[in-house]
Design a protein around this motif. Structure first.
Motif, PDB file in Angstrom:
ATOM      1  N   ILE A   1       0.831  -1.206   0.000  1.00 26.31           N
ATOM      2  CA  ILE A   1       0.000   0.000   0.000  1.00 26.31           C
ATOM      3  C   ILE A   1       0.863   1.252   0.000  1.00 26.31           C
ATOM      4  O   ILE A   1       0.352   2.356   0.074  1.00 26.31           O
ATOM      5  CB  ILE A   1      -1.001   0.019   1.171  1.00 26.31           C
ATOM      6  CG1 ILE A   1      -0.271   0.008   2.519  1.00 26.31           C
ATOM      7  CG2 ILE A   1      -1.951  -1.172   1.072  1.00 26.31           C
ATOM      8  CD1 ILE A   1      -1.199   0.176   3.700  1.00 26.31           C
ATOM      9  N   ASP A   2       2.166   1.048  -0.074  1.00 24.54           N
ATOM     10  CA  ASP A   2       3.098   2.152  -0.211  1.00 24.54           C
ATOM     11  C   ASP A   2       2.847   3.246   0.818  1.00 24.54           C
ATOM     12  O   ASP A   2       2.679   4.403   0.495  1.00 24.54           O
ATOM     13  CB  ASP A   2       2.982   2.736  -1.628  1.00 24.54           C
ATOM     14  CG  ASP A   2       4.020   3.820  -1.856  1.00 24.54           C
ATOM     15  OD1 ASP A   2       5.088   3.718  -1.261  1.00 24.54           O
ATOM     16  OD2 ASP A   2       3.732   4.760  -2.615  1.00 24.54           O
ATOM     17  N   GLY A   3       2.766   2.862   2.038  1.00 22.57           N
ATOM     18  CA  GLY A   3       2.587   3.890   3.058  1.00 22.57           C
ATOM     19  C   GLY A   3       2.552   3.264   4.416  1.00 22.57           C
ATOM     20  O   GLY A   3       1.666   2.494   4.715  1.00 22.57           O
ATOM     21  N   GLN A   4       3.553   3.555   5.199  1.00 18.06           N
ATOM     22  CA  GLN A   4       3.566   2.955   6.522  1.00 18.06           C
ATOM     23  C   GLN A   4       2.826   3.829   7.515  1.00 18.06           C
ATOM     24  O   GLN A   4       2.302   3.372   8.488  1.00 18.06           O
ATOM     25  CB  GLN A   4       5.002   2.790   6.996  1.00 18.06           C
ATOM     26  CG  GLN A   4       5.813   1.915   6.091  1.00 18.06           C
ATOM     27  CD  GLN A   4       7.272   2.252   6.193  1.00 18.06           C
ATOM     28  OE1 GLN A   4       7.797   2.434   7.279  1.00 18.06           O
ATOM     29  NE2 GLN A   4       7.935   2.362   5.073  1.00 18.06           N
ATOM     30  N   LYS A   5       2.851   5.126   7.253  1.00 20.11           N
ATOM     31  CA  LYS A   5       2.403   6.020   8.312  1.00 20.11           C
ATOM     32  C   LYS A   5       1.035   6.672   8.083  1.00 20.11           C
ATOM     33  O   LYS A   5       0.388   7.066   9.025  1.00 20.11           O
ATOM     34  CB  LYS A   5       3.462   7.116   8.542  1.00 20.11           C
ATOM     35  CG  LYS A   5       4.815   6.565   8.967  1.00 20.11           C
ATOM     36  CD  LYS A   5       4.758   5.949  10.370  1.00 20.11           C
ATOM     37  CE  LYS A   5       6.045   5.197  10.669  1.00 20.11           C
ATOM     38  NZ  LYS A   5       5.886   4.194  11.729  1.00 20.11           N
ATOM     39  N   GLN A   6       0.618   6.776   6.812  1.00 23.67           N
ATOM     40  CA  GLN A   6      -0.669   7.439   6.613  1.00 23.67           C
ATOM     41  C   GLN A   6      -1.788   6.601   7.208  1.00 23.67           C
ATOM     42  O   GLN A   6      -1.653   5.395   7.296  1.00 23.67           O
ATOM     43  CB  GLN A   6      -0.988   7.611   5.117  1.00 23.67           C
ATOM     44  CG  GLN A   6       0.009   8.424   4.382  1.00 23.67           C
ATOM     45  CD  GLN A   6       0.867   7.522   3.522  1.00 23.67           C
ATOM     46  OE1 GLN A   6       1.444   6.563   4.013  1.00 23.67           O
ATOM     47  NE2 GLN A   6       0.935   7.830   2.251  1.00 23.67           N
ATOM     48  N   PRO A   7      -2.886   7.275   7.585  1.00 22.51           N
ATOM     49  CA  PRO A   7      -4.003   6.465   8.054  1.00 22.51           C
ATOM     50  C   PRO A   7      -4.504   5.592   6.904  1.00 22.51           C
ATOM     51  O   PRO A   7      -4.793   6.092   5.824  1.00 22.51           O
ATOM     52  CB  PRO A   7      -5.058   7.488   8.477  1.00 22.51           C
ATOM     53  CG  PRO A   7      -4.516   8.829   8.182  1.00 22.51           C
ATOM     54  CD  PRO A   7      -3.148   8.705   7.599  1.00 22.51           C
ATOM     55  N   ARG A   8      -4.534   4.311   7.109  1.00 26.47           N
ATOM     56  CA  ARG A   8      -4.993   3.378   6.088  1.00 26.47           C
ATOM     57  C   ARG A   8      -6.045   2.478   6.696  1.00 26.47           C
ATOM     58  O   ARG A   8      -6.101   2.324   7.910  1.00 26.47           O
ATOM     59  CB  ARG A   8      -3.828   2.508   5.595  1.00 26.47           C
ATOM     60  CG  ARG A   8      -2.696   3.279   4.992  1.00 26.47           C
ATOM     61  CD  ARG A   8      -3.061   3.776   3.621  1.00 26.47           C
ATOM     62  NE  ARG A   8      -1.885   4.226   2.910  1.00 26.47           N
ATOM     63  CZ  ARG A   8      -1.849   4.425   1.604  1.00 26.47           C
ATOM     64  NH1 ARG A   8      -2.925   4.215   0.882  1.00 26.47           N
ATOM     65  NH2 ARG A   8      -0.752   4.841   1.029  1.00 26.47           N
ATOM     66  N   ARG A   9      -6.843   1.882   5.847  1.00 24.59           N
ATOM     67  CA  ARG A   9      -7.919   1.021   6.297  1.00 24.59           C
ATOM     68  C   ARG A   9      -7.690  -0.405   5.824  1.00 24.59           C
ATOM     69  O   ARG A   9      -7.489  -0.618   4.626  1.00 24.59           O
ATOM     70  CB  ARG A   9      -9.212   1.507   5.643  1.00 24.59           C
ATOM     71  CG  ARG A   9     -10.212   2.026   6.568  1.00 24.59           C
ATOM     72  CD  ARG A   9     -11.304   2.756   5.823  1.00 24.59           C
ATOM     73  NE  ARG A   9     -11.454   4.074   6.407  1.00 24.59           N
ATOM     74  CZ  ARG A   9     -12.005   4.282   7.588  1.00 24.59           C
ATOM     75  NH1 ARG A   9     -12.469   3.269   8.298  1.00 24.59           N
ATOM     76  NH2 ARG A   9     -12.097   5.506   8.067  1.00 24.59           N
ATOM     77  N   GLY A  10      -7.702  -1.339   6.767  1.00 28.35           N
ATOM     78  CA  GLY A  10      -7.502  -2.728   6.365  1.00 28.35           C
ATOM     79  C   GLY A  10      -8.495  -3.667   7.011  1.00 28.35           C
ATOM     80  O   GLY A  10      -9.184  -3.297   7.962  1.00 28.35           O
ATOM     81  N   ILE A  11      -8.553  -4.872   6.459  1.00 28.18           N
ATOM     82  CA  ILE A  11      -9.412  -5.912   7.030  1.00 28.18           C
ATOM     83  C   ILE A  11      -8.532  -7.102   7.367  1.00 28.18           C
ATOM     84  O   ILE A  11      -7.677  -7.490   6.568  1.00 28.18           O
ATOM     85  CB  ILE A  11     -10.493  -6.362   6.016  1.00 28.18           C
ATOM     86  CG1 ILE A  11     -11.337  -5.158   5.579  1.00 28.18           C
ATOM     87  CG2 ILE A  11     -11.382  -7.457   6.608  1.00 28.18           C
ATOM     88  CD1 ILE A  11     -12.253  -5.457   4.403  1.00 28.18           C
ATOM     89  N   ASP A  12      -8.694  -7.656   8.563  1.00 23.02           N
ATOM     90  CA  ASP A  12      -7.971  -8.876   8.926  1.00 23.02           C
ATOM     91  C   ASP A  12      -9.004  -9.992   8.990  1.00 23.02           C
ATOM     92  O   ASP A  12      -9.879  -9.993   9.861  1.00 23.02           O
ATOM     93  CB  ASP A  12      -7.280  -8.676  10.287  1.00 23.02           C
ATOM     94  CG  ASP A  12      -6.511  -9.917  10.707  1.00 23.02           C
ATOM     95  OD1 ASP A  12      -6.112 -10.696   9.810  1.00 23.02           O
ATOM     96  OD2 ASP A  12      -6.296 -10.100  11.924  1.00 23.02           O
ATOM     97  N   ILE A  13      -8.904 -10.923   8.054  1.00 22.19           N
ATOM     98  CA  ILE A  13      -9.888 -12.020   8.011  1.00 22.19           C
ATOM     99  C   ILE A  13      -9.416 -13.124   8.959  1.00 22.19           C
ATOM    100  O   ILE A  13      -8.359 -13.711   8.749  1.00 22.19           O
ATOM    101  CB  ILE A  13     -10.021 -12.586   6.575  1.00 22.19           C
ATOM    102  CG1 ILE A  13     -10.403 -11.476   5.589  1.00 22.19           C
ATOM    103  CG2 ILE A  13     -11.030 -13.731   6.537  1.00 22.19           C
ATOM    104  CD1 ILE A  13     -10.328 -11.895   4.123  1.00 22.19           C
ATOM    105  N   GLY A  14     -10.156 -13.389  10.000  1.00 26.97           N
ATOM    106  CA  GLY A  14      -9.773 -14.398  11.004  1.00 26.97           C
ATOM    107  C   GLY A  14      -8.653 -13.855  11.877  1.00 26.97           C
ATOM    108  O   GLY A  14      -7.505 -14.253  11.769  1.00 26.97           O
ATOM    109  N   THR A  15      -9.022 -12.953  12.755  1.00 27.47           N
ATOM    110  CA  THR A  15      -8.005 -12.209  13.522  1.00 27.47           C
ATOM    111  C   THR A  15      -7.402 -13.018  14.668  1.00 27.47           C
ATOM    112  O   THR A  15      -6.330 -12.695  15.165  1.00 27.47           O
ATOM    113  CB  THR A  15      -8.607 -10.881  14.016  1.00 27.47           C
ATOM    114  OG1 THR A  15      -7.562  -9.985  14.296  1.00 27.47           O
ATOM    115  CG2 THR A  15      -9.512 -11.063  15.244  1.00 27.47           C
ATOM    116  N   GLY A  16      -8.097 -14.081  15.076  1.00 27.04           N
ATOM    117  CA  GLY A  16      -7.595 -14.917  16.171  1.00 27.04           C
ATOM    118  C   GLY A  16      -7.807 -14.259  17.525  1.00 27.04           C
ATOM    119  O   GLY A  16      -8.220 -13.101  17.619  1.00 27.04           O
ATOM    120  N   ALA A  17      -7.511 -15.012  18.588  1.00 25.46           N
ATOM    121  CA  ALA A  17      -7.710 -14.497  19.943  1.00 25.46           C
ATOM    122  C   ALA A  17      -6.786 -13.316  20.201  1.00 25.46           C
ATOM    123  O   ALA A  17      -7.126 -12.364  20.908  1.00 25.46           O
ATOM    124  CB  ALA A  17      -7.448 -15.609  20.952  1.00 25.46           C
ATOM    125  N   SER A  18      -5.616 -13.368  19.619  1.00 28.18           N
ATOM    126  CA  SER A  18      -4.619 -12.324  19.880  1.00 28.18           C
ATOM    127  C   SER A  18      -4.984 -11.010  19.214  1.00 28.18           C
ATOM    128  O   SER A  18      -4.664  -9.951  19.726  1.00 28.18           O
ATOM    129  CB  SER A  18      -3.264 -12.767  19.323  1.00 28.18           C
ATOM    130  OG  SER A  18      -3.379 -12.984  17.923  1.00 28.18           O
TER     131      SER A  18
END
Ligand code: SAH
Length: 542
Positions: free
Chosen positions: A118-135
């Motif tokens: 996504i070429d950006g470590q610091k900008q606010p970005r939106r992501g989805i984690d499918i199956g995030t687990g207990a952690s």
């Protein structure tokens, strides 16, 4: 899932044996993402134990006085993960022993690869984690490191409850929303309420195993693989999905074909290399325009990740295979002279008048003699202690003869028909494709520094051996032709030859500087090796 945890942990243990097995650590480090904080700095168990009493309980001192962790104990694995998250990311998490315990270095690799996508470590970005687990590890890392917003999905009640709590206790509820989804869907359900938002990415550690047997490793890639060095921590929905990861990811692909530009990048981690090709084929069949993959090597085995996009303007990071090919192009050519051969060559060099006592000195003298006979200009250049370095300049190819030369010419003419004139003139044809990667700026830093030092004519030839008798004559000829190989104008090849030690053996390596094509260096390297080995064989029969 299980073996992923195993490998990640194995690699951490390998890291702790740093001084004992540097080679393993180096190969491990190479495969870690360059920004991974553990790449050159494996966790210091002794330090962590002194700071965190709950971790100390799981750290033992082995016979050589090193702090070690027993990765077969789930409690120890959990303690390490929690400690690293606390120490290095300021995160406090709780995870039940009966659910998957993530390992931090591997999770970081994936996060950094998503940053690349996504070429950006610091900008606010939106992501989805499918199956995030207990952690809820990816959202917690992404939110705390980069301020990313996350929609984290989960099917399992226990995981969902823990994940929600982990977000709350780290005060990250503004950035991370955990949602419970039904098993049958992946992205569609999670997104049905938010029809407007475009997400930058989705990521996923799919449940890896098709069935119980696979989960137990019966069906794994290599039946002779050593037994797991860490414990299997993972619940049923975490390590199993109907049809295995292949089907799981195919379902994500299917969802992505409907959602298309609602997400800029879709991505998935894979537990088996054999899943990669069919999934790429599926994406190709579906006409997905942008596809890439990467690999995360952890100790003895690996993980892969696949990403695809329907956007034309995304930056597509190169898959690692291409990068590795580039690395190979930069690597020096080398050959080893075993200890016995070194001894023989010392005798040979002494007979030729070399008085230097050091074995490398003797080999360098013999190399110089051969180069002189070949009319290849050479001069000694400053180098590291215990090494010898020669800068070579060849004005013509004198090491390929007659029939071999004509065969070589024909080969090159066939490969590059339009460049036949220069091929005929120089007996070798510049290969543009090869030269592309052969510029001296791509040499390793210290090598580059040394090449810069010898670039001008300000470096004196260092007399190595006091040369008398036959050696005198040859050196004389060479210095009369040209004493400054660095400044020769019309040349076919320039390279830096190093003679170095590898335990009691000697290694000769040749580093490309510039020239018509790299095959020339290859041939010269072979010629030198054969000449030296022939000399050994001869003295053996004398
Ligand atoms: N992301 C975590 C957990 C990975 S294990 C980590 O990397 O450590 C895979 C998780 O996916 C499990 O927690 C499992 O319960 C969950 N899962 C399985 N099927 C799912 C589905 N259809 N949608 C969302 N989560 C799912």
């Amino acid at each position: 899932m299980f073996s992923e945890a195993r490998n990640d942990l194995t690699s951490m243990r390998i890291c702790t044996n740093y001084s004992r097995n540097l080679a393993v650590v180096m190969s491990l480090n190479k495969s870690m993402h360059p920004r991974n904080r553990y790449k050159d700095k494996p966790p210091d168990f002794a330090y962590l134990a002194s700071k965190y009493p709950e971790f100390q309980e799981h750290v033992h001192t082995n016979l050589s006085g090193r702090a070690v962790v027993n990765f077969k104990e789930p409690e120890a694995v959990r303690a390490l993960t929690c400690t690293l998250l606390k120490e290095d990311f300021g995160l406090s998490i709780e995870i039940p022993l009966e659910r998957l315990i993530p390992t931090v270095p591997l999770r970081l690799n994936y996060i950094h690869w998503v940053e690349d996508l996504i070429d950006g470590q610091k900008q606010p970005r939106r992501g989805i984690d499918i199956g995030t687990g207990a952690s809820c590890i990816y959202p917690l890392l992404g939110a705390s490191m980069n301020g990313w917003f996350f929609l984290a999905t989960e099917v399992d009640d226990i995981c969902f409850d823990y994940a929600t709590r982990n977000v709350e206790q780290n005060h990250l509820s503004d950035l991370v929303k955990v949602v419970k989804v039904p098993q049958k869907t992946l992205l569609m359900d999670a997104l049905k309420e938010e029809t407007e938002i475009v997400y930058d990415f989705c990521m996923c550690n799919p449940p890896f195993f098709a069935n119980q047997l696979e989960a137990k490793g019966v069906n794994s890639r290599n039946a002779r693989r050593p037994p797991p060095s860490s414990v299997n921590t993972g619940g049923v929905t975490e390590i199993m999905a109907e049809g295995g990861e292949l089907e799981f990811v195919k379902r994500i692909i299917h969802d992505s074909l409907q959602l298309k530009k609602r997400l800029r990048w879709y991505s998935c981690m894979l537990g088996k290399k054999c899943s990669l090709a069919p999934l790429k084929e599926e994406l190709r069949k579906q006409g997905v325009p942008k596809v890439t993959h990467t690999e995360f090597c952890q100790g003895r085995t690996m993980r892969w990740a696949l990403a695809w996009s329907f956007y034309d303007d995304v930056i597509v990071p190169s898959p690692p295979s291409k990068k590795r090919k580039l690395d190979r192009a930069r690597k020096p050519l080398s050959f080893t002279l075993p200890h016995v051969a070194v001894k023989e060559l010392q005798v040979k060099a002494r007979a030729l008048g070399c008085t230097g006592r050091h074995p490398l000195e003797a080999i360098t003298t013999l190399v110089e003699k051969t180069l002189t006979e070949l009319r290849v200009l050479h001069k000694r250049v400053p180098c590291r202690e215990q090494e010898q370095s020669l800068l070579l300049t060849a004005m013509e190819n004198t090491w390929i003869h007659g029939r071999q030369k004509r065969r070589e010419q024909m080969r090159q003419l066939r490969e590059l028909p339009r460049a036949h004139q220069s091929a005929a003139a120089a007996a070798t044809t510049p290969s543009l494709a090869q030269n592309k990667h052969q510029d001296a700026t791509q040499e390793p830093a210290d090598q580059q520094e040394r090449l810069e030092k010898v670039a001008g004519d300000d470096v004196e030839m260092t007399p190595g051996c006091s040369t008398t008798g036959p050696m005198d004559a040859t050196s004389e000829t060479s210095s009369k032709r040209a004493t400054s190989p660095g400044s020769a104008e019309h040349f076919v090849l320039k390279c830096l030859l190093n003679v170095l030690h590898e335990e009691s053996d000697a290694v000769i390596e040749m580093n490309w500087v510039e020239g018509e094509n790299k095959d020339l260096m290859n041939q010269l390297c072979t010629f030198l090796r054969n000449t030296l080995l022939k000399a050994v064989a001869k003295s053996g029969t004398e």
